[in-house]
Design an enzyme around this catalytic site. Sequence first.
Site, PDB file in Angstrom:
ATOM      1  N   GLY A 130       0.790  -1.237   0.000  1.00 13.27           N
ATOM      2  CA  GLY A 130       0.000   0.000   0.000  1.00 13.27           C
ATOM      3  C   GLY A 130       0.815   1.276   0.000  1.00 13.27           C
ATOM      4  NE  ARG A 134     -11.937 -13.605 -12.324  1.00 13.82           N
ATOM      5  CZ  ARG A 134     -10.806 -13.516 -11.629  1.00 13.82           C
ATOM      6  NH1 ARG A 134     -10.613 -12.505 -10.812  1.00 13.82           N
ATOM      7  NH2 ARG A 134      -9.870 -14.436 -11.736  1.00 13.82           N
ATOM      8  NE  ARG A 157     -10.523 -10.820  -6.623  1.00 14.38           N
ATOM      9  CZ  ARG A 157     -10.761 -12.114  -6.754  1.00 14.38           C
ATOM     10  NH1 ARG A 157      -9.933 -13.004  -6.252  1.00 14.38           N
ATOM     11  NH2 ARG A 157     -11.854 -12.539  -7.370  1.00 14.38           N
ATOM     12  CB  ILE A 158      -8.682 -10.682 -13.458  1.00 14.93           C
ATOM     13  CG1 ILE A 158      -7.212 -11.042 -13.644  1.00 14.93           C
ATOM     14  CG2 ILE A 158      -9.437 -10.392 -14.743  1.00 14.93           C
ATOM     15  CD1 ILE A 158      -6.705 -11.177 -15.015  1.00 14.93           C
ATOM     16  CG  LEU A 159     -11.314  -5.726 -11.052  1.00 19.38           C
ATOM     17  CD1 LEU A 159     -11.094  -4.232 -11.224  1.00 19.38           C
ATOM     18  CD2 LEU A 159     -11.908  -6.046  -9.684  1.00 19.38           C
ATOM     19  CG  ASN A 188      -4.732  -0.377 -12.260  1.00 22.43           C
ATOM     20  OD1 ASN A 188      -4.449  -0.565 -11.066  1.00 22.43           O
ATOM     21  ND2 ASN A 188      -4.138  -1.046 -13.237  1.00 22.43           N
ATOM     22  CD  GLU A 234      -8.081  -3.855 -24.684  1.00 18.43           C
ATOM     23  OE1 GLU A 234      -7.012  -3.973 -25.285  1.00 18.43           O
ATOM     24  OE2 GLU A 234      -8.926  -2.981 -24.942  1.00 18.43           O
ATOM     25  CG  LEU A 235      -5.063  -7.267 -17.655  1.00 24.48           C
ATOM     26  CD1 LEU A 235      -5.699  -7.140 -16.277  1.00 24.48           C
ATOM     27  CD2 LEU A 235      -4.259  -8.550 -17.761  1.00 24.48           C
ATOM     28  CG  ASP A 236      -2.887  -3.872 -17.088  1.00 24.19           C
ATOM     29  OD1 ASP A 236      -3.425  -3.409 -16.069  1.00 24.19           O
ATOM     30  OD2 ASP A 236      -2.131  -4.870 -17.059  1.00 24.19           O
ATOM     31  CD  GLN A 281       9.761   9.918 -10.726  1.00 26.30           C
ATOM     32  OE1 GLN A 281       8.988  10.818 -11.059  1.00 26.30           O
ATOM     33  NE2 GLN A 281      10.814  10.146  -9.968  1.00 26.30           N
TER      34      GLN A 281
HETATM   35  C1  GRF Z   1       2.631  -0.723  -7.892  1.00 23.09           C
HETATM   36  O1  GRF Z   1       3.818  -0.955  -8.581  1.00 23.09           O
HETATM   37  C2  GRF Z   1       1.509  -0.474  -8.863  1.00 23.09           C
HETATM   38  O2  GRF Z   1       1.910   0.166 -10.032  1.00 23.09           O
HETATM   39  C3  GRF Z   1       1.058  -1.869  -9.180  1.00 23.09           C
HETATM   40  O3  GRF Z   1       1.163  -2.563  -7.970  1.00 23.09           O
HETATM   41  C4  GRF Z   1       2.151  -1.960  -7.149  1.00 23.09           C
HETATM   42  C5  GRF Z   1       1.505  -1.620  -5.845  1.00 23.09           C
HETATM   43  O4  GRF Z   1       2.425  -1.184  -4.893  1.00 23.09           O
HETATM   44  N1  GRF Z   1      -0.284  -1.865  -9.739  1.00 23.09           N
HETATM   45  P1  GRF Z   1       1.931  -0.605  -3.514  1.00 23.09           P
HETATM   46  O5  GRF Z   1       1.085  -1.689  -2.826  1.00 23.09           O
HETATM   47  O6  GRF Z   1       1.128   0.630  -3.771  1.00 23.09           O
HETATM   48  O7  GRF Z   1       3.176  -0.310  -2.733  1.00 23.09           O
END
Ligand code: GRF
Length: 225
Positions: A18, A71, A97-99, A113, A149-151, A179
């Site tokens: 997190g 799911r 998780r895939i939604l 996301n 669509e995934l990502d 970053q």
């Molecule tokens: C991050 O690299 C994010 O881009 C990816 O999962 C990771 C989560 O890291 N979706 P954190 O739990 O926020 O430290």
Amino acid sequence: MSEQQRPLALVVLISGRGSNLRAILDAIEHGELPATVSAVISDRATAGGLEYASRHNIDILALDPADYPDRESYDRALQGLIDAFDPGLVVLAGFMRILSAGFVQHYRQRLINIHPSLLPALRGLHTHRRAIEQGLGEHGASVHFVTEELDGGPVIVQVRVPVLPGDTAERLAARVLEQEHRLYPLAIRWLAEGRVRWQDDQLLFDGQPLQQPLQLNSNALQPDR
Ligand code: GRF
């Protein structure tokens, strides 16, 4: 800059440490993000981010996929938990998780996301290792709306991070993560302020159609923070 009257209510979904959640909470605390985190929900009761959120007096909930037959039923239960907080935006921050399609459609245009790559490059997992294996000179992270669509949903903003000679996946991941912690609060801020909108299948920034994702470090756009 137009400020919304009320802070944007967020529900944040996590699976692990997190650190992006922390960056969001820090930005709120420092007055840089007009939002509140109403709840943090995880599919893993042991997720480090839950403890951090509870120390900040935020409602935390864990929903174990093992308690659901499939799911769709899990996602329906998750949706019920989220909707009880009536969020303006649902923020995936390392939710692994895939939604299901029904879930994604329910939150259309208010589900975002952060993904550790310069989308559309490197969708899916292990992006840092793959960036090195493919000899890419540049890597980074993207914040995007979530679609079925995934990502694959429309990208709002990206940050570019050079791949350095001798980089390991871990070293590169650490520089990208640093970053991400600038990128995600800023993207949420733009949404909270109404500067970014997804309207009629078109992403808008300050009312203008966005042909390309915004770039955090470009000269064309100097984010004001
Ligand atoms: C991050 O690299 C994010 O881009 C990816 O999962 C990771 C989560 O890291 N979706 P954190 O739990 O926020 O430290």
